[in-house]
Design a protein around this motif. Structure first.
Motif, short mmCIF file in Angstrom:
data_model
loop_
_atom_site.label_atom_id
_atom_site.label_comp_id
_atom_site.label_asym_id
_atom_site.label_seq_id
_atom_site.Cartn_x
_atom_site.Cartn_y
_atom_site.Cartn_z
N TYR A 31 77.10 -36.34 -61.04
CA TYR A 31 75.91 -36.75 -60.27
C TYR A 31 75.21 -35.52 -59.74
O TYR A 31 75.39 -35.12 -58.60
N THR A 32 74.38 -34.90 -60.58
CA THR A 32 73.74 -33.64 -60.24
C THR A 32 72.40 -33.80 -59.52
O THR A 32 71.81 -32.81 -59.07
N VAL A 33 71.94 -35.03 -59.37
CA VAL A 33 70.68 -35.26 -58.69
C VAL A 33 70.79 -34.79 -57.24
O VAL A 33 71.76 -35.09 -56.56
N GLY A 34 69.79 -34.05 -56.79
CA GLY A 34 69.78 -33.62 -55.41
C GLY A 34 70.36 -32.25 -55.15
O GLY A 34 70.36 -31.79 -54.00
N ILE A 35 70.85 -31.58 -56.20
CA ILE A 35 71.35 -30.22 -55.99
C ILE A 35 70.21 -29.34 -55.54
O ILE A 35 69.15 -29.31 -56.15
N THR A 36 70.41 -28.60 -54.46
CA THR A 36 69.37 -27.73 -53.93
C THR A 36 69.61 -26.28 -54.32
O THR A 36 68.75 -25.62 -54.86
N TYR A 37 70.80 -25.78 -54.03
CA TYR A 37 71.12 -24.40 -54.35
C TYR A 37 72.30 -24.34 -55.30
O TYR A 37 73.23 -25.16 -55.24
N LYS A 38 72.28 -23.35 -56.18
CA LYS A 38 73.42 -23.01 -57.02
C LYS A 38 73.67 -21.51 -56.86
O LYS A 38 72.72 -20.73 -56.70
N GLY A 39 74.94 -21.15 -56.89
CA GLY A 39 75.24 -19.75 -56.67
C GLY A 39 76.41 -19.25 -57.49
O GLY A 39 77.18 -20.04 -58.05
N ASP A 77 67.50 -21.43 -55.90
CA ASP A 77 67.19 -22.79 -55.50
C ASP A 77 66.44 -23.51 -56.61
O ASP A 77 66.20 -22.95 -57.69
N GLY A 78 66.06 -24.74 -56.35
CA GLY A 78 65.43 -25.55 -57.38
C GLY A 78 64.08 -25.03 -57.83
O GLY A 78 63.65 -25.31 -58.96
N ASP A 79 63.43 -24.25 -56.97
CA ASP A 79 62.13 -23.68 -57.31
C ASP A 79 62.24 -22.33 -58.02
O ASP A 79 61.24 -21.76 -58.40
N GLY A 80 63.48 -21.85 -58.13
CA GLY A 80 63.69 -20.57 -58.80
C GLY A 80 63.72 -19.38 -57.86
O GLY A 80 63.81 -18.23 -58.33
N THR A 81 63.68 -19.61 -56.57
CA THR A 81 63.79 -18.51 -55.62
C THR A 81 65.22 -17.98 -55.64
O THR A 81 66.17 -18.76 -55.58
N THR A 82 65.35 -16.68 -55.74
CA THR A 82 66.67 -16.07 -55.89
C THR A 82 67.01 -15.17 -54.70
O THR A 82 66.13 -14.67 -54.01
N VAL A 83 68.29 -14.98 -54.52
CA VAL A 83 68.79 -14.05 -53.51
C VAL A 83 70.01 -13.36 -54.10
O VAL A 83 70.79 -13.98 -54.84
N TYR A 84 70.17 -12.07 -53.82
CA TYR A 84 71.25 -11.28 -54.40
C TYR A 84 71.98 -10.49 -53.33
O TYR A 84 71.40 -10.05 -52.34
N ALA A 85 73.25 -10.27 -53.58
CA ALA A 85 73.99 -9.33 -52.76
C ALA A 85 73.49 -7.92 -53.07
O ALA A 85 73.10 -7.62 -54.20
N ALA A 111 78.94 -22.32 -57.96
CA ALA A 111 79.01 -23.30 -56.90
C ALA A 111 77.66 -23.99 -56.76
O ALA A 111 76.62 -23.44 -57.16
N ALA A 112 77.69 -25.18 -56.18
CA ALA A 112 76.45 -25.94 -55.99
C ALA A 112 76.53 -26.72 -54.69
O ALA A 112 77.62 -27.05 -54.21
N THR A 113 75.35 -27.02 -54.15
CA THR A 113 75.30 -27.82 -52.94
C THR A 113 74.07 -28.70 -52.95
O THR A 113 73.07 -28.38 -53.60
N LYS A 114 74.15 -29.79 -52.23
CA LYS A 114 73.01 -30.68 -52.05
C LYS A 114 72.52 -30.67 -50.62
O LYS A 114 71.53 -31.34 -50.31
N TRP A 115 73.19 -29.92 -49.74
CA TRP A 115 72.87 -29.99 -48.33
C TRP A 115 72.89 -28.63 -47.67
O TRP A 115 73.75 -27.80 -47.93
N TYR A 123 78.74 -24.28 -49.78
CA TYR A 123 78.88 -24.97 -51.06
C TYR A 123 80.12 -25.86 -51.11
O TYR A 123 81.24 -25.37 -50.97
N PRO A 124 79.94 -27.15 -51.37
CA PRO A 124 81.09 -28.04 -51.51
C PRO A 124 81.61 -28.18 -52.94
O PRO A 124 82.74 -28.61 -53.14
N TYR A 125 80.78 -27.82 -53.91
CA TYR A 125 81.18 -28.01 -55.31
C TYR A 125 81.43 -26.66 -55.96
O TYR A 125 80.59 -25.76 -55.89
N TRP A 126 82.58 -26.54 -56.62
CA TRP A 126 83.01 -25.27 -57.20
C TRP A 126 83.56 -25.46 -58.61
O TRP A 126 84.19 -26.48 -58.91
#
Length: 126
Positions: free
Chosen positions: A27-35, A52-60, A96-100, A113-116
């Motif tokens: 159930y991947t609907v609603g994923i906001t960030y993936k890392g 994020d879903g819009d393609g905005t990225t962040v890096y270490a 990892a992924a999160t919806k919240w 992230y709750p999903y790994w």
């Protein structure tokens, strides 16, 4: 539930490149960030890159200019292109992924992230 499966790890020499993939299912609907995160033996898990879903990225800071995170929403796949690899990049890499709750400021925190996935090993030799 969201299932994440990484692939693409391996062994390379310093200066080499690898591309990691992470396939999402369930159930991947609603994923906001993936890392992407990594953990070396005896060290804490650290955030490497997030998108994020819009393609905005962040890096270490440690990977800026060398790694690139991207996603194919149609294929539900996350990628991490790793160039100019160094021995200190050696670690198990997790997606990892999160919806919240995540934002740009928290996207590299593992607690966001709750999903790994199960992880894929990357070894860089000098």
């Amino acid at each position: 539930q969201v299932r994440l499966v990484e692939s693409g790890g391996g062994s390379v020499q310093s200066g080499g490149s690898l591309r990691l993939s992470c396939a999402a299912s369930g159930y991947t609907v609603g994923i906001t960030y993936k890392g992407w995160f990594r953990q070396a033996p005896g060290k804490e898990r650290e955030g490497v890159a997030a998108i994020d879903g819009d393609g905005t990225t962040v890096y270490a800071d440690s990977v800026k200019g060398r790694f690139a995170i991207s996603q194919d929403n149609a294929k539900l796949t996350l990628y991490l292109q790793m160039n100019s690899l160094k021995p200190e990049d050696t670690a198990t890499y997790y997606c990892a992924a999160t919806k919240w709750g995540a934002s740009t400021s928290t996207a590299l925190a593992s607690k966001s992230y709750p999903y790994w996935g199960q992880g894929t090993q990357v070894t860089v030799s000098s």
